[in-house]
Scaffold this active site. Structure first.
Site, PDB file in Angstrom:
ATOM      1  CG  HIS A 373      40.573  49.104  40.937  1.00 40.67           C
ATOM      2  ND1 HIS A 373      41.040  47.968  40.333  1.00 40.67           N
ATOM      3  CD2 HIS A 373      41.497  49.443  41.852  1.00 40.67           C
ATOM      4  CE1 HIS A 373      42.189  47.622  40.870  1.00 40.67           C
ATOM      5  NE2 HIS A 373      42.505  48.507  41.795  1.00 40.67           N
ATOM      6  CE  LYS A 564      32.336  38.528  33.071  1.00 38.54           C
ATOM      7  NZ  LYS A 564      33.579  39.269  32.991  1.00 38.54           N
ATOM      8  NE  ARG A 565      29.772  40.124  43.505  1.00 34.22           N
ATOM      9  CZ  ARG A 565      29.898  40.648  44.715  1.00 34.22           C
ATOM     10  NH1 ARG A 565      31.027  40.509  45.375  1.00 34.22           N
ATOM     11  NH2 ARG A 565      28.899  41.285  45.284  1.00 34.22           N
ATOM     12  CE  LYS A 570      31.598  42.525  36.901  1.00 32.66           C
ATOM     13  NZ  LYS A 570      32.966  42.304  36.345  1.00 32.66           N
ATOM     14  CB  THR A 672      41.506  39.848  36.173  1.00 30.03           C
ATOM     15  OG1 THR A 672      40.473  39.717  37.155  1.00 30.03           O
ATOM     16  CG2 THR A 672      42.260  41.150  36.374  1.00 30.03           C
ATOM     17  CE  LYS A 676      41.133  35.404  37.479  1.00 34.78           C
ATOM     18  NZ  LYS A 676      39.949  35.590  38.357  1.00 34.78           N
TER      19      LYS A 676
HETATM   20  C1  LIG Z   1      39.046  36.540  38.360  1.00 36.79           C
HETATM   21  C2  LIG Z   1      37.920  36.558  39.305  1.00 36.79           C
HETATM   22  C3  LIG Z   1      37.016  37.636  39.301  1.00 36.79           C
HETATM   23  C4  LIG Z   1      37.090  38.769  38.302  1.00 36.79           C
HETATM   24  O1  LIG Z   1      36.360  38.404  37.149  1.00 36.79           O
HETATM   25  P1  LIG Z   1      35.939  39.476  36.036  1.00 36.79           P
HETATM   26  O2  LIG Z   1      35.384  38.641  34.937  1.00 36.79           O
HETATM   27  O3  LIG Z   1      37.193  40.177  35.622  1.00 36.79           O
HETATM   28  O4  LIG Z   1      34.943  40.380  36.643  1.00 36.79           O
HETATM   29  C5  LIG Z   1      35.975  37.623  40.208  1.00 36.79           C
HETATM   30  N1  LIG Z   1      35.826  36.610  41.082  1.00 36.79           N
HETATM   31  C6  LIG Z   1      36.668  35.556  41.102  1.00 36.79           C
HETATM   32  C7  LIG Z   1      36.432  34.464  42.082  1.00 36.79           C
HETATM   33  C8  LIG Z   1      37.741  35.500  40.224  1.00 36.79           C
HETATM   34  O5  LIG Z   1      38.590  34.447  40.273  1.00 36.79           O
END
Ligand SMILES: *Cc1c(COP(=O)(O)O)cnc(C)c1O
Length: 827
Positions: A373, A564-565, A570, A672, A676
């Site tokens: 990952h 995101k985190r 990032k 991911t 979305k």
């Molecule tokens: C989809 C999702 C992530 C992943 O987000 P990235 O932008 O791909 O890092 C992290 N936390 C939550 C709650 C999510 O729904």
């Protein structure tokens, strides 16, 4: 071992027992509310209504779950186990109602209680058993496996405390424990009779049997019980309900019998806590490991319990004959976290089931598959040999044996090359020798996959290059995906309805169908319907931002979102620098071409990650200054959304205009969140990183705001990086840095952002914030200009959704199934 004869008395006609036809949902709801929970007043709290509704829906899942399990018992079909330390499930009620098509009945039944479904749903706690993308991927995968009718069981840990709750105090992150089980978890079903015993500590003894064979025995261990809790995973309207089995640690009943008998009853009981600690808390580190002993205990606990579970079922059916085992089983390791399973399967087969090493190794290496990952070095797990020797002495021996045999293979490939042997050894030598868990996973698996095309290429050319030379056929790509049920049909019902009105509803189960939407991108009437849906979603998010952040978001402005985190790679920092630069322009009156925007940030920082926490503080300080400035109000609002989680994302992604995916190229394995947002019609501003590359390919370069260095360019830039020269030569960046460095955002907190300023100015900044800044600003300007042409923006928005077909986790899982697992769908 002999085949056990089953003397289970099967309750006759269970299929007919609970009448689950349409007319009874309301009756069941009443029965659970009145009898199971003992309530009679509706006004009490939505909590009981939620519980009663969850139990009512659960009844319907249980019936199907039993049928699915019966199918598996009756059919010798191959099955997969998905091993993951994280499952970021979020709420389950709405998803189950959607999957079982119970919405109409549910709404009807709730009228009796004068309540809306949307209100009752709010009482459910998120199951936050994960950090971020990796854990949410596991949750999306389970949904897709069930929807595709694949026999896949998820194995994870039932953490007592999931991902911490985040609040803000003066702009600083504060962590609070997530006691998510406090009010009960209505979906889970414990199966204590299927508990497994997990060994720790002790030592290894050798003894010879009558044939003169040596056996290694792991003795004097401290044992812990693993008790399974099963959570149903419904497929989408196909009658399948798979299982997520979560393990809880408990003390064995024989705990400290000696102390017990010596009169230390209370002390002996108190020691139960040690066993129960194992599954107490989720480690809140995303993309990094901190090498804590308890974490290794969790990893071994999950791996051992899950493998024992499957071997136990095998022996029940086949006795001690393991010759057909590999034909019927496959294990997918979600990152290196459960990679100790490679050694544990060897131990179980050799020590407990008395197979020869070679046969056991053939079974292991034809059933284990590993998903990588991340390329970040700090995330690559290593465990000290001395810790292993103490905690898992028999496992250390197994790893040494695997390594010895592997290194002789290396010697054949590269004769006489001792440097290669050192580089590829499972043991990193040094003062404190370490076990390289990723190498163990690669050596023990028949498949190694990355999670986006670029990521897999970088694995092959960089991190795992030598292994790729040794075993090129093991390596493959499986680009991540997200489930279109939760991330479009459920979270954005008005858009789902609009889509269905044009192309029918087959897209929900067969997401490739979404491409049919392309026909309408130029249709003016459709565009305005599309716009109205987005507007409604933005109003809903604005209300939430008002309530949670006390910031007024205006739905007529562009919603520019990065959630995101929080991590340096990032680059939330790049985003907030852009905000500062917009604010600087407003103060200078240089607002020409500026589009009014609301910028939303959200995400948790690992509690020990100082720089990430400081970025949160900076975002909040900038937000405070900007939002209070009357001159800026019409053009710029900024908010930090506290406690970003799955439930928050459901509202956020439906309401976003511009999706920020701005990681330093080569660092985000896939992402991911990007998918979305795309499904929900957001346009992406992003770098050529992870799955952004494939998103841009699918939607076309014209419909994506690209900026920044490529992964290859980033590597080159780092050789001669001079951020101070870049700052000097860029008017926008020097203005932005000047405003930040003037202390304008920390007037009463002098110097607090010095570490951030130093990081941007450091020639060793691996994230190249200064390097990509001008390019980012230029892409933001393109986005702003496009937004001003709403008709053009809407065209691009529709095209994004229409092009998102391949980012369904159904597509990903179909590829895992075809290339790695080779499963046949249940009929
Ligand atoms: C989809 C999702 C992530 C992943 O987000 P990235 O932008 O791909 O890092 C992290 N936390 C939550 C709650 C999510 O729904």
């Amino acid at each position: 071992m002999t085949k056990k004869t089953s003397n289970v008395c099967v309750v006759k006609h269970w299929q007919e027992a609970p009448k689950l036809d349409e007319s009874t949902l309301a009756d069941d709801l009443m029965r659970h509310f009145y009898y199971t929970l003992g309530r009679d007043k509706v006004g009490d709290s939505k909590h009981y209504l939620f519980q009663a509704l969850a139990l009512t829906v659960r009844d319907r899942l249980v019936a199907r779950c039993r049928a699915t399990n019966q199918y598996l018992a009756d059919n010798q079909c191959k099955r997969a186990a998905y091993l993951s330390l994280e499952f970021l499930m979020g709420r389950a009620l709405g998803n189950a109602v959607l999957s079982l098509d119970l919405e109409k009945q549910t709404r009807e039944a709730l009228k009796e209680y004068c309540t809306e479904f949307e209100y009752v749903e709010q009482a459910e706690h998120d199951a936050g058993l994960g950090n971020g993308g990796l854990g949410r991927l596991a949750a999306c995968f389970l949904d897709s496996c069930a929807t595709l009718g694949l026999p896949v069981i998820g194995y994870g840990i039932r953490y007592e405390y999931g991902m911490f709750n985040q609040s803000l105090d003066q702009g600083f992150q504060v962590e609070q424990p997530d006691n998510w089980l406090r009010e009960g978890h209505p979906w889970e079903m414990p199966a204590p009779e299927q508990a497994r015993v997990i060994k720790f500590f002790g030592q290894v003894e050798a003894h010879q049997d009558k044939q003169g064979r040596t056996h290694r025995m792991w003795v004097s261990t401290q044992d812990v019980l693993a008790v399974p809790y099963d959570v149903p995973i419904p497929g989408y309207r196909n009658g399948v309900v798979n299982t997520l089995r979560l393990w809880k640690s408990e003390a064995t009943d024989e705990f400290n019998l000696k102390e017990f008998n010596a009169g230390s009853y209370s002390e002996a009981v108190a020691k139960k806590n040690l066993a129960e600690q194992i599954t107490m808390v989720l480690y809140p580190n995303d993309s990094s490991e901190n090498g804590k002993e308890l974490r290794l205990r969790q990893q071994y606990f999950l791996s051992s319990a899950s493998l024992q579970d499957i071997l136990h079922q095998w022996v029940e059916q086949h006795g001690s004959d393991f010759s057909g085992f590999a034909d019927l089983h496959v294990f997918q390791l979600n990152d290196t976290h459960p990679s100790i399973a490679v050694a544990e399967l060897m131990r179980l087969l050799v020590d407990e089931h008395e197979l020869e090493w070679e046969q056991a190794w053939t079974i292991t290496t034809s059933t284990m598959a590993y998903t990588n990952h991340t390329l970040l070095p700090e995330a690559l797990e290593k465990w000290s040999v001395s810790l292993f020797a103490r905690l898992l002495p028999r496992l250390l021996e197994v790893i040494y044996e695997i390594n010895a045999r592997f290194l002789s293979e290396v010697a054949l490939m590269w004769p006489g090359d001792m440097e290669k042997q050192r580089a590829l050894s499972l043991i990193e030598e040094g003062d404190h020798p370490q076990i390289r868990m990723a190498y163990l996973a690669i050596v023990g698996s028949f498949s190694v996959n990355g999670v986006a095309a670029l990521h897999t290429e970088l694995l092959k050319s960089g991190l795992f290059h030598d292994f790729y030379q040794l075993w090129p056929a093991k390596f493959n790509n499986k680009t991540n995906g997200v489930t279109p049920r939760r991330w479009l049909a459920y979270c954005n019902p008005s858009l789902a309805q609009l889509i269905t009105s044009k192309i029918g509803e087959t897209w929900q189960a067969d997401y490739a169908e979404i491409k049919a939407l392309r026909r309408y991108y130029d249709d003016r009437a459709f565009q305005s319907q599309w716009q109205a849906v987005k507007q409604g979603n933005k109003e809903k998010l604005a209300k939430l931002v008002q309530a949670r952040c006390d910031v007024e978001f205006d739905p007529s402005m562009m919603f520019d979102v990065q959630v995101k985190r929080i991590h340096e790679y990032k680059r939330q920092l790049l985003n907030i620098l852009h905000v500062i630069s917009l604010y600087d322009r407003i103060r200078r009156g240089e607002t020409q071409g500026m589009v009014p925007r609301c910028v939303l940030f959200g995400g948790k920082a690992a509690p020990g990650y100082a720089m990430a926490k400081l970025v949160i503080k900076l975002i909040n300080n900038v937000a405070n200054v900007v939002n209070k400035d009357a001159q800026a109000r019409a053009l710029l609002r900024v908010a930090f959304f506290p406690n970003y989680n799955v439930t928050a994302m459901e509202t956020i992604c439906a309401a976003t205009d511009l999706s920020q995916q701005i990681s330093t190229a080569g660092k985000e394995a896939s992402g991911t969140g990007n998918m979305k947002f795309m499904m929900n019609g957001a346009l992406t501003i992003g770098t050529l990183d992870g799955a952004n590359i494939e998103i841009r390919e699918q939607v076309g370069a014209d419909n994506f705001f690209l900026f920044g260095a490529t992964a290859q360019q980033a590597d080159e830039v780092r050789q001669y990086y001079d951020p101070n020269a870049i700052i000097q030569s860029s008017q926008a960046l020097s203005n932005t840095m000047a405003l930040l460095e003037s202390g304008h955002f920390n007037l009463f907190e002098p110097g607090i952002f010095n570490d951030i300023i130093a990081a941007i100015r450091s020639p060793h900044d691996p994230w190249l914030v200064a390097h990509d800044f001008d390019s980012y600003l230029e892409a933001q300007q393109r986005a702003a200009e496009t937004y001003q042409d709403q008709s053009q923006w809407l065209r691009m928005s529709i095209l994004n959704t229409a092009a998102s077909g391949s980012f369904s986790s159904d597509r990903t899982i179909q590829q895992y199934c075809d290339d790695i697992w080779r499963l046949t769908p249940m009929q």
